[in-house]
Design a protein around this motif. Structure first.
Motif, mmCIF file in Angstrom:
data_model
loop_
_atom_site.group_PDB
_atom_site.id
_atom_site.type_symbol
_atom_site.label_atom_id
_atom_site.label_comp_id
_atom_site.label_asym_id
_atom_site.label_seq_id
_atom_site.Cartn_x
_atom_site.Cartn_y
_atom_site.Cartn_z
ATOM 1 N N MET A 165 0.812 -1.202 0.000
ATOM 2 C CA MET A 165 0.000 0.000 0.000
ATOM 3 C C MET A 165 0.852 1.261 0.000
ATOM 4 S SD MET A 165 -3.058 1.014 -0.153
ATOM 5 C CE MET A 165 -3.821 -0.572 0.148
ATOM 6 N N THR A 166 2.044 1.168 0.574
ATOM 7 C CA THR A 166 2.879 2.349 0.760
ATOM 8 C C THR A 166 4.335 1.990 0.518
ATOM 9 O OG1 THR A 166 1.363 3.111 2.479
ATOM 10 C CG2 THR A 166 3.497 4.193 2.351
ATOM 11 N N SER A 167 5.045 2.831 -0.182
ATOM 12 C CA SER A 167 6.486 2.668 -0.350
ATOM 13 C C SER A 167 7.150 4.019 -0.197
ATOM 14 C CB SER A 167 6.824 2.070 -1.722
ATOM 15 O OG SER A 167 8.222 2.123 -1.939
ATOM 16 N N GLY A 168 7.855 4.183 0.901
ATOM 17 C CA GLY A 168 8.575 5.427 1.108
ATOM 18 C C GLY A 168 9.685 5.623 0.101
ATOM 19 N N THR A 169 10.346 4.547 -0.298
ATOM 20 C CA THR A 169 11.441 4.664 -1.276
ATOM 21 C C THR A 169 10.894 5.147 -2.615
ATOM 22 O OG1 THR A 169 11.248 2.368 -2.025
ATOM 23 C CG2 THR A 169 12.644 2.772 -0.131
ATOM 24 N N LEU A 170 9.727 4.633 -3.015
ATOM 25 C CA LEU A 170 9.097 5.084 -4.257
ATOM 26 C C LEU A 170 8.742 6.561 -4.159
ATOM 27 C CD1 LEU A 170 7.701 4.552 -7.008
ATOM 28 C CD2 LEU A 170 5.659 3.933 -5.715
ATOM 29 N N ALA A 171 8.126 6.959 -3.023
ATOM 30 C CA ALA A 171 7.702 8.354 -2.867
ATOM 31 C C ALA A 171 8.894 9.307 -2.927
ATOM 32 C CB ALA A 171 6.956 8.514 -1.544
ATOM 33 N N TYR A 172 9.986 8.965 -2.238
ATOM 34 C CA TYR A 172 11.143 9.852 -2.221
ATOM 35 C C TYR A 172 11.747 10.000 -3.616
ATOM 36 C CZ TYR A 172 11.602 10.503 2.844
ATOM 37 O OH TYR A 172 11.414 10.889 4.140
ATOM 38 N N SER A 173 11.894 8.911 -4.346
ATOM 39 C CA SER A 173 12.502 8.965 -5.682
ATOM 40 C C SER A 173 11.597 9.706 -6.657
ATOM 41 C CB SER A 173 12.771 7.548 -6.185
ATOM 42 O OG SER A 173 13.621 6.871 -5.287
ATOM 43 N N PHE A 174 10.294 9.430 -6.599
ATOM 44 C CA PHE A 174 9.321 10.126 -7.428
ATOM 45 C C PHE A 174 9.363 11.621 -7.143
ATOM 46 C CE2 PHE A 174 4.906 11.601 -8.098
ATOM 47 C CZ PHE A 174 4.700 11.198 -9.410
#
Length: 761
Positions: free
Chosen positions: A292-301
């Motif tokens: 549901m959530t990925s901090g690594t995805l959010a930061y890179s995006f």
């Protein structure tokens, strides 16, 4: 309404190494920056066997497997008058089955709760579903980071839409930058850099990405795959570095050692941003759709990086509208092809970067913190509204739910032709431990209680059986009652304890007043008078209290028994002397410590004061009971009986466990006696809270009593209920139930009792 002042975030915290720790810390910091008028702190979850050098922002820590820590945390938050608590929920960070320990904390909080669900399972186990539903019930608002989370909460868990908020994962607010400068600083000049960061574990799909590298290298010879992150601590704890070593072995097997770099470290924020800045493509090859959530995805995006990802839920939403590329799960060929396409098409890569960066501006931590603050305000307004309605001056008195029906089926199964068994193994009578006069005296008390209006009396043959047990327990040689009897009907002692003698006298006194049989009433009065003769030699304050309860009933039917009246005054004076010698402003009690059936001591003085018209007894009973209730009431207002672990400790706050039904029953009776003696309706409310303990309003949110069968578990351990259902427990529940049913019947008939007037010293 006063403005928000204090916020606490419950979750993991840095320096613990995990995504929840990073998120909790970042959220707390963002709130502090966005709202400098708000005092924000963290209540940190500490995993088993670990210690961390937490920063000052961590105001309290909870050991995940220690149930008392959850209770102390709730007390800390209530005492600190926090306006809102923000819970970060993820399966695996709280103790108990499916993380059920967190319910102990939530059930005790006096302020509204806003819960962020980092995972919402589409197919939860029964235990996971129960925990999720109860967290939702305890929360004023729930937050998810993707619209898929809202959909699942609504469809799977039936959460109303207006209770759900979608707030994206926060990201640092950094300027858009091309990767070349960061590559030069980190030693990756002239390289096409693919990056994955985060804690290594098998579900991250790193092995799939490694298998994709040969195809990427065929089209982009200078490509390098950087894997930044330590191995997940739980994985290291269970199997060391076997997973990382397996990945490295696969790299060697494929002959791509010069093109895969493992950086085994938990990067701080500055280092992490530097590494993201220097990559050309970020990849999240996760293997599970239910992410549901990925901090690594959010930061890179958020830093404008082209992302190639498997289509887990968070990625599917975030990378829509050509802001990234989705590839099938576990498909190394597809991952390799899409990454190679991006690395060899600078124009497409740069356009994707710009779209991602522009789309992410609403995700900065400043914006996220503002959204959370607004949700906190909304939750607080709703919470205050509930309190206002409940406490509105002039509103009709709230009535508690009708108490359950009186069911005695289980009680009957615990009896044989001798009497009531002491113990049970789960719900099966345990013959190995036989019988005791304590429990059969309580059973006789229950028989008397069920002779009241509105109840169905016990079968007469059963009441006779309890009376016969008491009679047989009487030892004329010692002039005391025996207590323990084996299953073979042989007594295991010549005399029992002072307390068991006192409790038996109490049952005899009640039988003399309330037994359905006139002949048994005469028998009970005669045996009471005979057994009272040794009373003045006893030294146990509880024995004195039990005998005073019996004398309250006996003297009502034998008012001319001068000796009984003298003994009653003598025992009451002894309790008064104990209170006088021990009492201090912060320890209003009869002894140096708290033990079992505590409420019977003030109850005995209250009833004696009312019967003898001596206000000093009544006042002492009320004063000591009022203090006891401060010790037996949690900060959230739940009844918490004195735990057995603290018996014998001197002038210490009571331990929380183990909790036993006998304490709740004693408290119910004492509080109702106080209500009748003083007329303050708060005593009724306290009795109701004590009875609610049986039905699940307790520290574990576990029902002890089964209203369908009338059985009752033997108590609460720190992590679970005691599944055995012995004689004492079932009788205590039924006695408490009889009191509450009597109260419910009287509610519509009885006006507020007049307090006792002073008519003598």
């Amino acid at each position: 309404m006063t403005p928000l002042r204090r916020i606490a975030v419950i979750g993991n915290s840095l320096p613990r190494r995990c995504g929840i720790a990073t998120y909790t810390t970042d959220l707390k910091n963002a709130i502090s920056i966005a709202r400098p008028d708000l005092e924000a702190c963290i209540v940190a979850m500490t995993d088993r066997g670990q210690t961390y050098d937490y920063p000052p922002a961590v105001a309290f820590q909870i050991r995940d497997n220690n149930i008392e820590d959850y209770m102390r945390a709730a007390d800390f938050l209530n005492a600190g008058q926090f306006d809102t608590v923000c819970l970060q929920h993820e399966f695996g960070i709280f103790g108990g089955e499916a993380g059920a320990h967190i319910l102990v904390l939530l059930s005790r909080l006096a302020m509204p709760v806003v819960t962020t669900f980092h995972t919402v399972l589409a197919k939860p186990s029964p235990a996971q579903r129960t925990v999720m539903e109860r967290i939702v019930d305890a929360s004023s608002k729930v937050v998810v980071m993707a619209h898929k989370g809202r959909e699942l909460l609504h469809d799977v868990y039936l959460v109303p839409d207006d209770k759900i908020e979608v707030i994206p994962h926060g990201i640092p607010d950094v300027a858009f930058a091309e990767p070349d400068a960061a590559k030069a600083r980190l030693g990756f000049e002239q390289k096409s850099v693919i990056l994955t960061f985060g804690l290594l574990s098998p579900n991250k799909g790193i092995d799939v990405m490694i298998d994709a590298m040969p195809s990427i290298l065929r089209r982009c010879e200078n490509a390098v795959y950087v894997v930044l992150g330590a191995t997940h601590p739980n994985l290291v704890r269970n199997e060391g570095e076997a997973y990382r070593e397996g990945l490295m072995a696969r790299v060697r097997e494929l002959g791509i050692d010069d093109h895969v770099v493992f950086l085994d470290r938990f990067a701080d924020l500055a280092t992490l941003l530097e590494f993201i800045s220097m990559c050309d493509v970020y990849v999240t090859p996760y293997l599970n759709e239910a992410q549901m959530t990925s901090g690594t995805l959010a930061y890179s995006f958020g830093m404008g990086k082209p992302v190639v990802s498997t289509p887990y839920w968070h990625a599917r939403e975030l990378l829509a509208d050509e802001c990234g590329v989705l590839v099938p799960f576990g498909d190394a060929a597809a991952i390799g092809s899409e990454i190679a396409n991006l690395l060899t098409d600078a124009a497409r890569r740069q356009a994707m970067s710009r779209r991602a960066y522009a789309a992410s501006r609403m995700m900065t931590w400043e914006r996220v913190a503002e959204r959370y603050a607004a949700v906190f305000e909304t939750a607080r307004q709703g919470h205050r509204l509930k309190v206002f309605v409940r406490s509105d001056v002039g509103a009709p008195e709230l009535r508690s739910p009708a108490p359950p029906d009186m069911q005695i089926g289980y009680f009957l199964s615990m009896c044989d032709d001798v009497g009531l068994f002491q113990h049970a193994v789960h719900s099966v009578p345990d013959r190995a431990h036989g019988y005791c006069v304590d429990d059969n005296a309580r059973a006789l008390l229950l028989a008397c209680a069920l002779n009241g209006p509105g109840e169905r009396p016990l079968p007469d043959v059963l009441t006779t059986r309890f009376a016969a047990f008491v009679q047989h327990a009487w030892n004329p040689d010692t002039r005391q009652f025996r207590n323990f009897m084996g299953f073979d009907r042989t007594w295991l002692e010549d005399r029992g304890s002072e307390d068991s003698h006192g409790r038996t006298l109490w049952a005899l006194g009640e039988a003399a007043r309330r037994d359905a049989s006139p002949a048994r009433r005469l028998w009970a009065a005669a045996l009471f008078a005979q057994a009272l003769s040794i009373a003045e030699s006893f030294r146990s304050p509880r024995a004195w209290a039990f005998m005073l309860l019996g004398l309250d009933a006996y003297c009502a039917v034998a008012p001319d028994d001068v000796h009984a009246r003298e003994v009653r005054h003598s025992l009451a004076d002894r309790l008064m002397s104990c209170l006088t010698s021990v009492e201090t402003p912060d320890w209003i009690w009869f002894e140096e410590g708290l033990a079992y059936e505590n409420a019977r001591l003030p109850q005995a003085l209250i009833l004696t004061g009312m019967a003898t018209q001596m206000p000093r007894y009544l006042d002492a009973g009320l004063r000591s009971l009022r203090w006891l209730m401060t010790q037996q009431t949690s900060a959230a207002g739940y009844f918490r009986p004195v735990g057995t672990a603290g018996f014998g400790e001197q002038r210490q706050p009571p331990r929380a466990f183990d909790q036993q039904p006998v304490e709740a029953t004693a408290t119910i009776a004492a509080c109702l006696a106080a209500w009748r003696g003083e007329g303050d309706a708060e005593w009724k409310a306290m009795a109701m809270r004590a009875f609610a303990w049986f039905l699940g309003r307790n520290d574990l949110s576990v029902a002890l009593a089964d209203p369908i069968t009338g059985s009752c578990r033997d108590g609460l351990h720190p992590d679970r209920a005691n599944e055995n259902r012995g004689g004492e427990s079932v009788v205590c529940y039924l006695l408490g139930l009889a009191e509450m049913r009597q109260l419910a019947r009287a509610q519509s008939l009885m006006t507020k009792p007049a307090p006792l007037r002073a008519v003598g010293a």
